[in-house]
Every structure is written in structure tokens, then in C-alpha cells.
Design a protein around this motif. Structure first.
Motif, mmCIF file in Angstrom:
data_model
loop_
_atom_site.group_PDB
_atom_site.id
_atom_site.type_symbol
_atom_site.label_atom_id
_atom_site.label_comp_id
_atom_site.label_asym_id
_atom_site.label_seq_id
_atom_site.Cartn_x
_atom_site.Cartn_y
_atom_site.Cartn_z
ATOM 1 N N GLY A 1 -0.214 29.924 28.958
ATOM 2 C CA GLY A 1 0.483 28.647 28.899
ATOM 3 C C GLY A 1 0.536 27.921 30.217
ATOM 4 N N GLY A 2 1.115 26.734 30.187
ATOM 5 C CA GLY A 2 1.333 25.952 31.398
ATOM 6 C C GLY A 2 0.179 25.035 31.716
ATOM 7 N N SER A 3 0.427 24.149 32.659
ATOM 8 C CA SER A 3 -0.626 23.243 33.127
ATOM 9 C C SER A 3 -0.246 22.762 34.515
ATOM 10 C CB SER A 3 -0.789 22.049 32.177
ATOM 11 O OG SER A 3 0.397 21.286 32.163
ATOM 12 N N TYR A 4 -1.226 22.201 35.220
ATOM 13 C CA TYR A 4 -0.982 21.665 36.555
ATOM 14 C C TYR A 4 -1.995 20.550 36.739
ATOM 15 C CZ TYR A 4 0.171 21.604 41.534
ATOM 16 O OH TYR A 4 0.599 21.229 42.784
ATOM 17 N N PRO A 5 -1.567 19.386 37.234
ATOM 18 C CA PRO A 5 -2.505 18.261 37.282
ATOM 19 C C PRO A 5 -3.622 18.451 38.300
ATOM 20 C CG PRO A 5 -0.444 17.702 38.378
ATOM 21 C CD PRO A 5 -0.245 19.039 37.743
ATOM 22 N N LEU A 6 -4.827 18.077 37.904
ATOM 23 C CA LEU A 6 -5.947 18.045 38.840
ATOM 24 C C LEU A 6 -6.184 16.563 39.145
ATOM 25 C CD1 LEU A 6 -8.205 19.593 40.318
ATOM 26 C CD2 LEU A 6 -9.614 19.329 38.276
ATOM 27 N N THR A 7 -5.747 16.122 40.310
ATOM 28 C CA THR A 7 -5.814 14.705 40.646
ATOM 29 C C THR A 7 -7.157 14.369 41.298
ATOM 30 O OG1 THR A 7 -4.897 15.062 42.844
ATOM 31 C CG2 THR A 7 -3.318 14.669 41.068
ATOM 32 N N GLY A 8 -7.462 13.096 41.327
ATOM 33 C CA GLY A 8 -8.676 12.647 42.011
ATOM 34 C C GLY A 8 -8.658 13.015 43.479
ATOM 35 N N ASP A 9 -7.500 12.870 44.128
ATOM 36 C CA ASP A 9 -7.394 13.235 45.549
ATOM 37 C C ASP A 9 -7.672 14.720 45.759
ATOM 38 O OD1 ASP A 9 -6.849 10.709 46.365
ATOM 39 O OD2 ASP A 9 -4.663 10.977 46.526
ATOM 40 N N ALA A 10 -7.175 15.548 44.815
ATOM 41 C CA ALA A 10 -7.396 16.994 44.934
ATOM 42 C C ALA A 10 -8.888 17.303 44.824
ATOM 43 C CB ALA A 10 -6.615 17.739 43.852
ATOM 44 N N ILE A 11 -9.584 16.614 43.943
ATOM 45 C CA ILE A 11 -11.036 16.838 43.793
ATOM 46 C C ILE A 11 -11.770 16.464 45.078
ATOM 47 C CG2 ILE A 11 -13.111 16.067 42.544
ATOM 48 C CD1 ILE A 11 -11.218 15.784 40.050
ATOM 49 N N ILE A 12 -11.383 15.316 45.652
ATOM 50 C CA ILE A 12 -12.009 14.905 46.924
ATOM 51 C C ILE A 12 -11.782 15.977 47.989
ATOM 52 C CG2 ILE A 12 -11.880 13.209 48.822
ATOM 53 C CD1 ILE A 12 -11.173 11.102 46.632
ATOM 54 N N SER A 13 -10.557 16.521 48.036
ATOM 55 C CA SER A 13 -10.229 17.538 49.026
ATOM 56 C C SER A 13 -11.076 18.803 48.827
ATOM 57 C CB SER A 13 -8.727 17.854 48.931
ATOM 58 O OG SER A 13 -8.425 18.999 49.674
ATOM 59 N N LEU A 14 -11.251 19.221 47.568
ATOM 60 C CA LEU A 14 -12.067 20.421 47.295
ATOM 61 C C LEU A 14 -13.497 20.219 47.784
ATOM 62 C CD1 LEU A 14 -10.955 21.344 43.628
ATOM 63 C CD2 LEU A 14 -10.168 22.356 45.771
ATOM 64 N N ILE A 15 -14.008 19.018 47.584
ATOM 65 C CA ILE A 15 -15.386 18.712 48.012
ATOM 66 C C ILE A 15 -15.466 18.669 49.535
ATOM 67 C CG2 ILE A 15 -17.172 16.916 48.012
ATOM 68 C CD1 ILE A 15 -16.041 16.158 45.153
ATOM 69 N N GLU A 16 -14.560 17.907 50.136
ATOM 70 C CA GLU A 16 -14.602 17.719 51.589
ATOM 71 C C GLU A 16 -14.393 19.034 52.338
ATOM 72 O OE1 GLU A 16 -15.275 14.941 53.429
ATOM 73 O OE2 GLU A 16 -15.864 14.032 51.524
ATOM 74 N N LYS A 17 -13.666 19.954 51.713
ATOM 75 C CA LYS A 17 -13.392 21.238 52.381
ATOM 76 C C LYS A 17 -14.387 22.336 51.998
ATOM 77 C CE LYS A 17 -8.765 21.569 51.661
ATOM 78 N NZ LYS A 17 -7.362 21.970 51.865
ATOM 79 N N ASN A 18 -15.416 21.991 51.221
ATOM 80 C CA ASN A 18 -16.402 23.011 50.807
ATOM 81 C C ASN A 18 -15.753 24.189 50.108
ATOM 82 O OD1 ASN A 18 -19.096 22.185 51.752
ATOM 83 N ND2 ASN A 18 -18.165 22.267 53.794
ATOM 84 N N VAL A 19 -14.820 23.908 49.212
ATOM 85 C CA VAL A 19 -14.092 24.996 48.547
ATOM 86 C C VAL A 19 -14.956 25.639 47.455
ATOM 87 C CG1 VAL A 19 -12.183 25.395 46.916
ATOM 88 C CG2 VAL A 19 -11.764 24.227 49.096
ATOM 89 N N THR A 20 -14.871 26.955 47.345
ATOM 90 C CA THR A 20 -15.579 27.698 46.301
ATOM 91 C C THR A 20 -14.567 28.366 45.382
ATOM 92 O OG1 THR A 20 -17.290 28.233 47.924
ATOM 93 C CG2 THR A 20 -17.305 29.506 45.875
ATOM 94 N N ILE A 21 -14.715 28.161 44.087
ATOM 95 C CA ILE A 21 -13.821 28.799 43.108
ATOM 96 C C ILE A 21 -14.663 29.753 42.266
ATOM 97 C CG2 ILE A 21 -12.233 28.438 41.169
ATOM 98 C CD1 ILE A 21 -11.887 25.543 42.166
ATOM 99 N N MET A 22 -14.234 31.013 42.187
ATOM 100 C CA MET A 22 -15.002 31.974 41.385
ATOM 101 C C MET A 22 -14.120 32.706 40.392
ATOM 102 S SD MET A 22 -15.776 34.242 44.772
ATOM 103 C CE MET A 22 -15.151 33.077 45.974
ATOM 104 N N GLY A 23 -14.510 32.657 39.126
ATOM 105 C CA GLY A 23 -13.843 33.439 38.086
ATOM 106 C C GLY A 23 -14.697 34.670 37.841
ATOM 107 N N THR A 24 -14.079 35.851 37.777
ATOM 108 C CA THR A 24 -14.888 37.046 37.500
ATOM 109 C C THR A 24 -14.159 37.947 36.508
ATOM 110 O OG1 THR A 24 -14.101 38.692 39.127
ATOM 111 C CG2 THR A 24 -15.584 36.996 39.944
ATOM 112 N N VAL A 25 -14.931 38.699 35.738
ATOM 113 C CA VAL A 25 -14.348 39.608 34.749
ATOM 114 C C VAL A 25 -15.142 40.903 34.706
ATOM 115 C CG1 VAL A 25 -15.710 38.764 32.754
ATOM 116 C CG2 VAL A 25 -13.419 39.724 32.383
ATOM 117 N N ASP A 26 -14.446 41.978 34.388
ATOM 118 C CA ASP A 26 -15.072 43.286 34.150
ATOM 119 C C ASP A 26 -15.882 43.737 35.370
ATOM 120 O OD1 ASP A 26 -15.390 45.442 32.216
ATOM 121 O OD2 ASP A 26 -17.468 44.809 31.987
ATOM 122 N N GLY A 27 -16.758 44.709 35.198
ATOM 123 C CA GLY A 27 -17.574 45.219 36.288
ATOM 124 C C GLY A 27 -18.674 46.085 35.707
ATOM 125 N N SER A 28 -19.705 46.337 36.500
ATOM 126 C CA SER A 28 -20.825 47.146 36.016
ATOM 127 C C SER A 28 -20.585 48.615 36.367
ATOM 128 C CB SER A 28 -22.119 46.677 36.666
ATOM 129 O OG SER A 28 -22.078 46.993 38.047
#
Ligand SMILES: [Zn+2]
Length: 363
Positions: A282-309
Motif C-alpha cells: 500500500g501507500g504512494s508518494y508523488p514523483l514530481t517533475g523536479d524530482a525526475i530532473i534531480s535523478l537525471i542531473e545526479k546520475n542516480v541509479t535505481i535497481m530492483g533485485t529478487v532471488d539469487g542464483s
């Protein structure tokens, strides 16, 4: 034999008297369960919140348990690498037919056509005995870590995440100017077993680690953090601790809370990396245009991972052996409660104060 599970369409676990495995096939191994860990996934299944849980084909009862530790009782004629008396950790996810699954990387499955023991489409390890195939068993070499090996399954998720982190981190230099990671700040959200294991893996490579949670589990998290040599903070509500709002190079979320993740993203430093592992419904949190610009300008990397080999399970065992020496008492502190099979339903239903990881002792 005793087996713990859930009937399709019903809520709440049941302890049933199930048939013991009889004949051991040529490629099979008969296993006696020693321990199974209880985690949030098990509780999500019994409360009906995890919608993808399902019994294996032809059955209306799912035997639960995906964090297992077992002793080999008997091996089939064609089994080559595993011997009677050895201790093994059974793998959870079993491959489908996609390319990733065919090369042993069902943790990266392309189409979702896999099954997971104790979760979806395959009976798990919360029972006294089970049969399995040699290739899905990971040998615990030596026996010095004892019941701590039951942490192999949760830890293999963390080892894979760390593997992914290192792969994608090659986009910019992550080391400090002396070649170490001492100057890199890692913030871990959530002090459950997975959060603690993330803190351990980053700390063991020298990162500056801070862990936070909404409560300290009767002082347990403070004590474990001291043993690890990391910082521990308490957060309020769905936010970050006031003095831990920004400037981190890595943010690891194990809570699944959209607001914690949103605020974590906002607080990432330049070239920051975000690891997403926790899930919530549940829940939500706004993803604003300014936040997107910040992620780009800061070279942010987001990684989702599950399980393992399988290799991540093997590495997890190496980490457990080494952490036992590196962080004396910390892993032992994580296993806070041990339940007998007859008390397992209560253990699943109720988290006791101070609980980090509860295990069921089968034999
Ligand atoms: Zn697949």
C-alpha cells in the motif's frame, strides 16, 4: 509426518499429518529437515495477502517453508556430489523454460514461468522429510556454522543484490581516493533480517553504514549495530530519521514503503545508487517533475533485485562463515526465537516483542 501449510482459498496455516516420502528416485535425495526460518513472505501467505501463493499442480494444500536447512538421509543411485549425512540448503526457485531459467538463472526469469518451494506451485520445507533433486541442493561444507546456515536463503537475496550493485556501479568510480570504501555512506531502511544482512555485507567491505527502523526491537537492533560497528537510528512514521535525510551514496530499502523510498531518492548524493528489495502492498508518494530532473542531473541509479542464483547461495555460506568471526555474536543475535513444530502456527501468527528471525526446529 508433520507438515505445515495452507489450504487453497483459506486463511491461516494448518499443521497436518502428511504422507512421508517413500521411494528415493535415481536422481533424488531424501532429506530430513533440521530448521526452517519464518519470514514476512510466510506471514503474507498465511494472512492471505500474498496473492501469488498457490499449491503445486494437483494439490489443494501448499506445504510452506522456503528458508530450509536439512540433513541428507539417503541418496539415489545416480547422485554424484552429495553424500548421506551431509547438511544442505535447498534452493527456493525452480526453473521454467525461458533462456535465463535454462542457464540456471531462474532468479532473472524472463517470463515468470517458474515455481518457488513453499510459495508458489511447489511444496516447501516446513515438514519433517522431503525429496529433492541433487542440482537444487547447496552443500554446507563443514558444519561449524550450525543452525546459522538457515540464514543462507535470505542472505542469498542480499548477495545477489550486492552483485547487481557492483555490476551497475561500474558506471562511475565508487572507491574513495585511497581505494577503499570508507568514505561512502550507505543507509539501510528497515532492521529486519534482510536489512541487517544488507548492513553486514556493506560493512564487511568497509562502507560507512547507517541502519534505521521504526523501533529497536527491545534494544536488539542497537546491540547488533554495535557488534557490526555501524550506526543505528529510529525513524518516526513513514519517514527517515531527522539526522539521516541526505548525503548517502547508497540507499537500501527493505521496507517497501513508498514514502521511505521517495525520501531516500531525494536524499541520494550525486552518483547515488538505490537498491529496492522490500515489498509492501500500500501507500504512494508523488514523483514530481523536479524530482525526475534531480535523478537525471545526479546520475542516480535505481535497481530492483529478487532471488539469487546457486552461486549466490554458495557465496552466502562463505559470508556466514566469515561474519561469524568478523562480527562476533551478531548472527547469533538475529535468531531470536526457536519454535517446535507443534508451536509453529502460533509462531507464524504472532511476532513476539524483540523478534528478528524466528526458526522452527524440526529435528
Ligand atoms: Zn524463466
Amino acid at each position: 509426518m508433520k507438515a505445515l501449510g495452507i489450504r487453497a482459498g483459506e486463511i491461516g496455516a494448518q499443521l497436518i499429518d502428511a504422507a512421508s516420502p517413500s521411494d528415493v528416485g535415481d536422481n533424488q535425495v531424501l532429506l530430513k529437515t533440521l530448521y526452517t526460518g519464518i519470514c514476512g513472505t510466510d506471514r503474507g501467505i498465511t494472512s492471505g495477502q500474498l496473492k501469488f501463493a498457490r499449491p503445486q499442480a494437483g494439490s489443494d494444500f501448499l506445504i510452506m517453508g522456503h528458508e530450509g536447512l536439512a540433513k541428507v538421509q539417503k541418496v539415489g543411485r545416480m547422485v554424484k556430489t552429495i553424500e548421506e549425512g551431509e547438511i544442505v540448503v535447498p534452493m527456493v526457485r525452480r526453473p521454467g523454460n525461458c533462456l535465463q531459467c535454462r542457464i540456471g538463472r531462474q532468479d532473472n526469469c524472463d517470463d515468470g514461468d517458474f515455481v518457488e518451494a513453499g510459495i508458489r506451485g511447489k511444496d516447501g520445507f516446513m515438514r519433517e522429510y522431503f525429496l529433492d533433486e541433487e542440482r537444487f541442493l547447496v552443500r554446507v561444507n563443514g558444519n561449524s556454522i550450525g543452525r546459522l546456515a538457515v540464514l543462507t536463503e535470505p542472505l542469498k537475496n542480499v548477495v545477489k543484490s550486492f552483485d547487481v550493485y557492483r555490476t551497475v556501479s561500474r558506471r562511475s568510480i565508487a572507491q574513495c581516493d585511497d581505494g577503499s570504501f570508507d568514505c561512502r555512506r550507505v543507509t539501510v531502511a528497515g532492521g529486519g533480517p534482510i536489512g541487517i544482512l544488507f548492513a553486514m555485507i556493506f560493512k564487511s567491505y568497509g562502507f560507512d553504514v547507517q541502519l534505521f527502523d521504526r523501533n529497536d526491537h527491545l534494544g536488539k537492533l542497537d546491540r547488533i549495530s554495535k557488534r557490526l560497528g555501524i550506526g543505528f537510528k529510529i525513524s518516526e512514521g513513514t519517514g527517515l530519521p531527522p539526522d539521516l535525510m541526505e548525503g548517502f551514496d547508497v540507499f537500501v530499502d527493505t521496507t517497501g514503503s513508498p514514502s521511505v523510498i521517495g525520501k531516500g531518492l531525494e536524499g541520494l548524493a550525486h552518483n547515488g545508487r538505490m537498491i529496492l528489495f522490500g515489498t509492501s502492498t500500500g501507500g504512494s508518494y508523488p514523483l514530481t517533475g523536479d524530482a525526475i530532473i534531480s535523478l537525471i542531473e545526479k546520475n542516480v541509479t535505481i535497481m530492483g533485485t529478487v532471488d539469487g542464483s546457486k552461486s549466490h547461495y554458495i557465496e552466502a555460506l562463505t559470508y556466514l562463515s566469515s561474519w561469524k568471526e568478523m562480527f562476533p555474536g551478531a548472527l547469533e543475535d538475529m535468531i531470536t526465537q526457536e519454535a517446535a513444530p507443534q508451536d509453529s502456527i502460533a509462531a507464524l501468527n504472532t511476532k513476539v516483542p524483540g523478534e528478528i528471525k524466528r526458526v522452527i526446529k524440526w529435528s
